[in-house]
Design a protein around this motif. Structure first.
Motif, PDB file in Angstrom:
ATOM      1  N   ALA A 220       0.809  -1.342   0.094  1.00 54.12           N
ATOM      2  CA  ALA A 220      -0.018   0.155  -0.069  1.00 54.12           C
ATOM      3  C   ALA A 220       0.801   1.237   0.049  1.00 54.12           C
ATOM      4  N   TRP A 221       2.015   1.130   0.731  1.00 54.64           N
ATOM      5  CA  TRP A 221       2.876   2.403   0.865  1.00 54.64           C
ATOM      6  C   TRP A 221       3.457   2.415  -0.637  1.00 54.64           C
ATOM      7  N   LEU A 222       3.908   1.552  -1.300  1.00 60.39           N
ATOM      8  CA  LEU A 222       4.524   1.757  -2.673  1.00 60.39           C
ATOM      9  C   LEU A 222       3.393   2.304  -3.606  1.00 60.39           C
ATOM     10  N   GLN A 223       2.208   1.989  -3.490  1.00 58.59           N
ATOM     11  CA  GLN A 223       1.147   2.448  -4.282  1.00 58.59           C
ATOM     12  C   GLN A 223       0.727   3.752  -4.034  1.00 58.59           C
ATOM     13  N   ASP A 224       0.753   4.192  -2.755  1.00 58.19           N
ATOM     14  CA  ASP A 224       0.116   5.463  -2.343  1.00 58.19           C
ATOM     15  C   ASP A 224       1.019   6.323  -1.884  1.00 58.19           C
ATOM     16  N   VAL A 225       1.879   6.410  -1.345  1.00 56.93           N
ATOM     17  CA  VAL A 225       3.019   7.211  -0.891  1.00 56.93           C
ATOM     18  C   VAL A 225       4.205   7.376  -1.809  1.00 56.93           C
ATOM     19  N   TYR A 226       4.711   6.211  -2.225  1.00 57.42           N
ATOM     20  CA  TYR A 226       6.014   6.444  -2.820  1.00 57.42           C
ATOM     21  C   TYR A 226       5.715   7.297  -4.088  1.00 57.42           C
ATOM     22  N   PRO A 227       4.786   7.320  -4.845  1.00 56.48           N
ATOM     23  CA  PRO A 227       4.805   8.197  -6.124  1.00 56.48           C
ATOM     24  C   PRO A 227       4.827   9.618  -5.804  1.00 56.48           C
TER      25      PRO A 227
END
Length: 270
Positions: A220-227
């Motif tokens: 979820a972090w990779l999809q929501d925060v990382y970008p």
């Protein structure tokens, strides 16, 4: 010490009597990867690995260049081919299917624990991560386990030949589905080797606290925060392949994401 995995030192050792045989269903992935209809969609590797890979590292170079300052990926320092063969799906189920394992939740604090037979975990819970699931709803087999029953397996593992003065090594073994992982946390230094599969790592130095929610999964972090992160705010990252070992220094923040169903073992230096 910040909340995180608390590995147990494995001391009991005895001989695994059964020979290593390559079963009819054994493949280069140890039989862990799902194929055909229902197989998980691939989770991508990073565009560029930001962690140096070293295949010729001496102990002096390790201490001077990496041990206290930055991560490094080690290659071809040990031969764990026998351990790898013993970690195939078929072999582990045959040897330890009835053994009770303790699962932790895949969040930063890992409050919830669940005990169940290893075979039940492999056959019913080892599935791709649901991106909408919270960390405290996701059970993960890694660390916080009593591995006395597994000592016959661990005697065949050769850890990296590097140590730090005043530390003692402790193993933690894990198996997890594609898209699973542990969100950001920190603890003492250690090594993490991938036996089967691939594991993507995200790392920040101690002085740079990452932006994350402790109950959101790494996926979820990779999809929501990382970008949303500026390039200067993004972590060091790299995907560790089967047979490679990542070293992380003391107090470095790190999160992990298994890109495939993965088998892995960490050597923590406590």
């Amino acid at each position: 010490m910040a909340p995180g995995a608390r590995p147990l030192l494995l001391l009991a050792v005895w001989t695994l009597a059964a020979p290593v045989l390559r079963g009819a269903g054994d493949t280069g992935d140890g039989g862990w990867q799902r194929r055909g209809p229902g197989a998980p969609a691939a989770v991508a590797e990073e565009e560029r690995c930001a962690v140096e890979r070293r295949a010729d590292l001496s102990y002096a170079e390790f201490v001077q260049q990496y041990a206290f300052s930055r991560p490094v990926i080690l290659q071809r320092l040990t031969d764990n081919s026998r351990f790898r063969a013993l970690c195939s799906r078929e072999r582990l189920l045959a040897s330890f299917g009835d053994s009770v394992v303790r699962l932790s939740t895949a969040n930063t604090y890992s409050y919830r624990k669940v005990d169940l037979p290893f075979q039940d975990y492999v056959e019913h819970l080892l599935h791709p991560q649901d991106p909408s699931s919270l960390g405290n709803d996701t059970l993960y087999f890694f660390g916080d386990n009593d591995f006395s029953e597994w000592a016959s397996l661990f005697q065949h593992y050769s850890p990296p030949p590097f140590s730090l003065l005043g530390t003692t090594a402790a193993y933690s073994f894990g198996i997890a589905g594609a898209g699973s992982g542990v969100p950001f946390h920190w603890h003492g230094p250690g090594f993490s080797e991938v036996i089967y599969g691939r594991k993507r790592w995200f790392l920040y130095p101690p002085e740079k606290t990452p932006e994350f929610h402790p109950n959101k999964t790494t996926l979820a972090w990779l999809q929501d925060v990382y970008p949303t992160l500026a390039l200067s705010e993004r972590p060091l990252e790299c995907t560790v392949q089967a047979g490679e070992v990542l070293y992380f220094p003391d107090r470095w923040w790190h999160a992990t994401l298994n890109l495939d169903t993965s088998v892995f073992i960490s050597t923590f230096l406590g």
